[in-house]
Design a protein around this motif. Structure first.
Motif, mmCIF file in Angstrom:
data_model
loop_
_atom_site.group_PDB
_atom_site.id
_atom_site.type_symbol
_atom_site.label_atom_id
_atom_site.label_comp_id
_atom_site.label_asym_id
_atom_site.label_seq_id
_atom_site.Cartn_x
_atom_site.Cartn_y
_atom_site.Cartn_z
ATOM 1 N N ALA A 63 0.839 -1.205 0.000
ATOM 2 C CA ALA A 63 0.000 0.000 0.000
ATOM 3 C C ALA A 63 0.872 1.254 0.000
ATOM 4 O O ALA A 63 0.648 2.179 -0.781
ATOM 5 N N ALA A 64 1.888 1.281 0.853
ATOM 6 C CA ALA A 64 2.754 2.463 0.933
ATOM 7 C C ALA A 64 3.437 2.710 -0.412
ATOM 8 O O ALA A 64 3.530 3.850 -0.881
ATOM 9 N N SER A 65 3.892 1.628 -1.071
ATOM 10 C CA SER A 65 4.586 1.809 -2.351
ATOM 11 C C SER A 65 3.622 2.374 -3.394
ATOM 12 O O SER A 65 3.967 3.293 -4.141
ATOM 13 N N ALA A 66 2.404 1.850 -3.441
ATOM 14 C CA ALA A 66 1.436 2.331 -4.436
ATOM 15 C C ALA A 66 0.980 3.755 -4.121
ATOM 16 O O ALA A 66 0.738 4.555 -5.029
ATOM 17 N N TYR A 67 0.901 4.069 -2.828
ATOM 18 C CA TYR A 67 0.541 5.438 -2.451
ATOM 19 C C TYR A 67 1.601 6.413 -2.973
ATOM 20 O O TYR A 67 1.293 7.494 -3.476
ATOM 21 N N GLY A 68 2.864 5.992 -2.887
ATOM 22 C CA GLY A 68 3.955 6.801 -3.428
ATOM 23 C C GLY A 68 3.807 7.016 -4.923
ATOM 24 O O GLY A 68 3.992 8.117 -5.438
ATOM 25 N N TYR A 69 3.442 5.944 -5.626
ATOM 26 C CA TYR A 69 3.257 6.042 -7.079
ATOM 27 C C TYR A 69 2.101 6.973 -7.427
ATOM 28 O O TYR A 69 2.218 7.848 -8.293
ATOM 29 N N LEU A 70 0.982 6.784 -6.734
ATOM 30 C CA LEU A 70 -0.231 7.528 -7.094
ATOM 31 C C LEU A 70 -0.123 9.018 -6.759
ATOM 32 O O LEU A 70 -0.670 9.852 -7.464
ATOM 33 N N THR A 71 0.589 9.340 -5.680
ATOM 34 C CA THR A 71 0.648 10.735 -5.254
ATOM 35 C C THR A 71 1.941 11.429 -5.676
ATOM 36 O O THR A 71 2.018 12.651 -5.642
ATOM 37 N N HIS A 87 8.701 -8.607 7.236
ATOM 38 C CA HIS A 87 7.499 -8.590 6.386
ATOM 39 C C HIS A 87 7.450 -7.334 5.519
ATOM 40 O O HIS A 87 6.990 -7.372 4.385
ATOM 41 N N GLY A 88 7.927 -6.244 6.073
ATOM 42 C CA GLY A 88 7.906 -4.976 5.339
ATOM 43 C C GLY A 88 8.829 -4.960 4.131
ATOM 44 O O GLY A 88 8.655 -4.147 3.222
ATOM 45 N N LEU A 89 9.817 -5.861 4.127
ATOM 46 C CA LEU A 89 10.750 -5.914 2.995
ATOM 47 C C LEU A 89 10.019 -6.159 1.676
ATOM 48 O O LEU A 89 10.482 -5.743 0.609
ATOM 49 N N ALA A 90 8.869 -6.837 1.749
ATOM 50 C CA ALA A 90 8.091 -7.083 0.530
ATOM 51 C C ALA A 90 7.714 -5.751 -0.124
ATOM 52 O O ALA A 90 7.909 -5.562 -1.327
ATOM 53 N N GLY A 91 7.211 -4.833 0.674
ATOM 54 C CA GLY A 91 6.806 -3.535 0.145
ATOM 55 C C GLY A 91 7.999 -2.718 -0.312
ATOM 56 O O GLY A 91 7.977 -2.065 -1.352
ATOM 57 N N LEU A 92 9.069 -2.786 0.487
ATOM 58 C CA LEU A 92 10.275 -2.019 0.179
ATOM 59 C C LEU A 92 10.883 -2.475 -1.149
ATOM 60 O O LEU A 92 11.262 -1.668 -1.997
ATOM 61 N N SER A 93 10.953 -3.784 -1.353
ATOM 62 C CA SER A 93 11.532 -4.305 -2.594
ATOM 63 C C SER A 93 10.615 -3.978 -3.771
ATOM 64 O O SER A 93 11.080 -3.673 -4.871
ATOM 65 N N ALA A 95 8.754 -1.340 -4.034
ATOM 66 C CA ALA A 95 8.973 0.071 -4.360
ATOM 67 C C ALA A 95 10.230 0.207 -5.212
ATOM 68 O O ALA A 95 10.245 0.912 -6.224
ATOM 69 N N GLY A 96 11.280 -0.493 -4.823
ATOM 70 C CA GLY A 96 12.540 -0.403 -5.560
ATOM 71 C C GLY A 96 12.402 -0.880 -6.991
ATOM 72 O O GLY A 96 12.812 -0.207 -7.932
ATOM 73 N N VAL A 97 11.787 -2.033 -7.161
ATOM 74 C CA VAL A 97 11.746 -2.651 -8.483
ATOM 75 C C VAL A 97 10.795 -1.895 -9.420
ATOM 76 O O VAL A 97 11.013 -1.857 -10.629
ATOM 77 N N ASN A 98 9.772 -1.272 -8.853
ATOM 78 C CA ASN A 98 8.853 -0.483 -9.684
ATOM 79 C C ASN A 98 9.255 0.991 -9.786
ATOM 80 O O ASN A 98 8.605 1.755 -10.482
ATOM 81 N N ALA A 99 10.300 1.373 -9.045
ATOM 82 C CA ALA A 99 10.771 2.770 -9.001
ATOM 83 C C ALA A 99 9.694 3.720 -8.479
ATOM 84 O O ALA A 99 9.356 4.726 -9.092
ATOM 85 N N TRP A 100 9.146 3.350 -7.327
ATOM 86 C CA TRP A 100 8.137 4.165 -6.646
ATOM 87 C C TRP A 100 8.709 4.674 -5.321
ATOM 88 O O TRP A 100 9.414 3.939 -4.618
ATOM 89 N N PRO A 101 8.382 5.917 -4.938
ATOM 90 C CA PRO A 101 8.949 6.455 -3.697
ATOM 91 C C PRO A 101 8.253 5.902 -2.446
ATOM 92 O O PRO A 101 7.033 5.935 -2.351
ATOM 93 N N MET A 102 9.037 5.383 -1.540
ATOM 94 C CA MET A 102 8.474 4.808 -0.312
ATOM 95 C C MET A 102 9.506 4.864 0.811
ATOM 96 O O MET A 102 10.701 4.758 0.555
ATOM 97 N N ALA A 425 0.372 -6.282 -11.157
ATOM 98 C CA ALA A 425 1.466 -7.007 -10.507
ATOM 99 C C ALA A 425 2.843 -6.421 -10.826
ATOM 100 O O ALA A 425 3.825 -6.757 -10.167
ATOM 101 N N GLY A 426 2.911 -5.528 -11.825
ATOM 102 C CA GLY A 426 4.109 -4.709 -12.018
ATOM 103 C C GLY A 426 5.331 -5.438 -12.522
ATOM 104 O O GLY A 426 5.265 -6.543 -13.060
ATOM 105 N N THR A 427 6.473 -4.787 -12.342
ATOM 106 C CA THR A 427 7.742 -5.235 -12.913
ATOM 107 C C THR A 427 8.116 -6.654 -12.470
ATOM 108 O O THR A 427 8.702 -7.404 -13.242
ATOM 109 N N TRP A 428 7.794 -7.016 -11.254
ATOM 110 C CA TRP A 428 8.127 -8.353 -10.745
ATOM 111 C C TRP A 428 7.000 -9.360 -10.955
ATOM 112 O O TRP A 428 7.146 -10.526 -10.589
#
Ligand SMILES: Cc1ncc(C[n+]2csc(CCOP(=O)(O)OP(=O)(O)O)c2C)c(N)n1
Ligand SMILES: *[C@@H]1O[C@H](CO)[C@@H](O)[C@H](O)[C@H]1NC(C)=O
Ligand SMILES: CC(=O)N[C@H]1CO[C@H](CO)[C@@H](O)[C@@H]1O
Ligand SMILES: [Mg+2]
Length: 571
Positions: A63-71, A87-93, A95-102, A425-428
């Motif tokens: 959610a945090a990664s997509a919020y970064g993308y959308l806003t 567990h949070g590493l899922a979101g962090l990775s 964000a990295g792979v999709n190039a979204w700010p988080m 599902a994005g880049t990954w």
């Protein structure tokens, strides 16, 4: 520490973190609370930062990664130490792979007990390392404001990505006088850390224009990098001035309407196979674009890559690389093209070829879509959903999609009319993003409905978050294409299955007839079970107008799709 005799009251570190986040413009946080971050979430809430509490950090991170993308501003994830951070590493990775700010903020164990088996002890800075652009540990309360500002700056500058802030629990328990806190906040705020983005030269722009002019079969390709740069107006201007057809990547869809007369999506193979100059805007030449290589692309194609990241240009070695913000670069291009107009026009052989191919593909597709197939294949319910979405008009809903067949068919059939209204599902090709993305979209764009179109396997990864939908009463309708498993039914040849566990369900199979619609009813949301066009239409009409959390369980023929969707060659 509040000094004796000082008339400035003291504040605690949780409040200081919240103040720094608020000053830096953070307005939403996603996460799971517990030791040592519960007070931090409450302090943030009391300062007007909405805290969306999830069941699992994985979904909260997505959610945090997509919020970064959308806003366009970093989405913030808050986790506890140890397993919460993991567990949070899922979101962090993601964000990295999709190039979204988080930014992920995790509490960590007491610094003096690190290495002695403290509660939820983990070297979190080491754990996040492969997934972040930047990380920092605030070792003392005095480092909080500058650390908060710098992680947020790094996440959003240059090529966006994930960043990490570690706050040990002993630091969270420190206090500081209010006047000192304000001094630290002012100092952190005034320190500009963002590196200025390089800007392209006039000569580079002229070179790009000359390449485009000489092209016989030019193509414009754009992706979510152009979406995050909010380059839609400039793209529209470029396409319409030059008459060059365009091809969006899956999440680039909607930057220009899918129904635009120069949309080449339905002639994708021809467009990439035959173009001689491709202007690629905010899209990487990775697997999704076949690495920009033959046999999908022609050997002779010249790439003009517009990308914020110099390393991307170095890696792909295009004919011309324009490094910088896509919106700014397109503006410069458009300005020069205005003084030097050229437009391919409808009768240009390249445009004619593309247009004919589009017509051919679309009419073949529409022929298949027009049939009402029951038990449902993928196409019939997807057409009904497409029409219901189109019927909503503007503002268009945000469409969230994951699954194999379900996502592939959805990408071709569903129509995107507005920028940043498709999350998949994005880049990954990550399964499990669904509910987190739904929640992020609902929170980021309260005026839009959110419609998720999910495979039953994809849905299952984050299904418990339907409770989160109900708890916050978010306008999200989740449509589950229920074909009884990963890609659908058991397609194995019975003779190939031997051994003591041969009677176990197939690794791709789930309980047949799972009542996913009842899952949300357990929490007070609305569930629908549909198996034919009329039932689906009425469930969509009702749930779209109610704008309340709902799950529609759509019964799909388990043998309708294909194993691995469209990626069979890789399985
Ligand atoms: C995190 C993650 N785990 C596993 C996979 C492998 N995988 C690809 S698609 C998919 C699910 C496909 O089934 P479903 O969502 O039901 O879609 P269907 O093809 O049945 O419509 C899985 C598990 C993945 N892409 N990502
Ligand atoms: C036909 O159109 C769909 C999308 O509408 C696209 O995914 C597919 O690649 C097209 N086929 C060809 C051969 O270009
Ligand atoms: C409870 C119930 O009726 N579940 C249905 C959900 O979808 C499956 C699989 O497609 C049907 O077989 C079930 O009957
Ligand atoms: Mg499935």
């Amino acid at each position: 520490m509040a000094e004796l005799g000082s008339n400035s009251p003291s504040i605690d570190c949780n409040l200081l973190v919240a103040k720094a986040l608020a000053r830096a413009g953070v307005d939403r946080m996603f996460g799971v609370v517990g030791i040592p971050v519960t007070s931090l979430a409450n302090r943030a809430l009391s300062l007007g930062i909405r805290f969306i509490a999830f069941h699992n950090e994985q979904s909260a991170g997505y959610a945090a990664s997509a919020y970064g993308y959308l806003t366009g501003r970093p989405g913030v994830l808050l986790t506890v130490s140890g397993p919460g951070c993991v567990h949070g590493l899922a979101g962090l990775s993601n964000a990295g792979v999709n190039a979204w700010p988080m930014v992920m903020i995790s509490g960590s164990c007491d610094q003096k007990d690190f290495g002695r088996g403290d509660f939820q002890e983990l070297d979190q800075i080491a754990a996040v390392k492969p997934f972040v652009k930047f990380s920092v540990k605030a070792k003392d309360i005095s480092e909080i404001p500058s650390s908060v500002f710098s992680v947020l700056d790094h996440a959003g500058s240059g090529r966006p990505g994930g960043c990490y802030l570690d706050i040990p629990s002993d630091v969270l328990h420190q206090t500081v006088t209010e006047s000192e806190a304000n001094r630290l906040l002012d100092e952190a705020e005034s320190r500009i850390t963002i590196e200025p983005i390089k800007s392209v030269t006039y000569d580079e722009i002229i070179k790009a224009i000359s390449l485009i002019r000489k092209a016989e079969r030019p193509l414009i390709v754009f992706g979510k990098g152009a979406a995050i740069a909010r380059a839609e107006d400039e793209l529209k201007c470029l396409v319409e001035k030059t008459g060059i057809p365009f091809l969006p990547t899956p999440m680039g869809k909607g930057l220009l309407p899918d129904v635009h007369e120069l949309a080449a999506t339905a002639a994708r193979s021809l467009a990439i196979g035959k173009c001689d100059v491709a202007i690629v805007v905010g899209a990487r030449l990775n697997w999704l674009l076949h690495f920009g290589e033959p046999p999908k692309w022609s050997k002779e194609v010249k790439f003009i890559l517009i990308d914020i990241d110099e390393d991307e240009i170095k890696l792909r070695k295009p004919e011309l690389g324009l490094i910088g913000d896509a919106k700014k670069i397109l503006k410069m291009l458009n300005k020069e093209i205005k003084d030097d107009p050229f437009c391919l026009g409808r009768s240009h052989p390249w445009i004619e070829a593309i247009t004919n191919k589009v017509k051919e593909n679309v009419s073949r597709m529409e022929g298949q879509l027009a049939k009402d197939v029951v038990p449902f294949n993928f196409l019939t319910p997807m057409r009904i959903i497409r029409d219901a979405i189109i019927g909503l008009g503007s503002p268009a809903p945000v469409v969230v999609s994951e699954g194999a067949n379900t996502m592939d068919v959805g990408r071709s059939v569903l129509v995107q009319m507005e920028p940043r209204t498709r999350l998949d599902a994005g880049t990954w090709g990550t399964m499990g993003v669904g509910l987190g993305y739904c929640i992020a979209a609902a929170v980021a764009s309260p005026d839009r409905l959110v419609v998720a179109v999910e495979g039953d396997s994809g849905f299952g990864f984050s299904a418990m978050e339907v409770e989160t939908l109900v708890r916050y009463q978010l306008p999200v309708v989740v449509i589950v294409f229920n074909n009884g498993g990963v890609y659908g039914g058991d397609r194995r040849n019975p003779e190939d299955i031997t051994g003591p566990y041969k009677d176990d369900p197939a690794p791709t199979s789930f309980v047949p007839g799972a009542a996913y619609h009842l899952l949300i009813e357990a929490f007070g949301g609305k569930g629908y079970l549909v198996g034919n066009p009329d039932e689906l239409k009425s469930a969509l009409t009702e749930s779209f107008s109610a704008r309340k959390p709902a799950v529609i369980n759509v019964t799909i023929d388990p043998y309708a799709g294909a194993e691995s969707g469209r990626m069979q060659h890789k399985n």
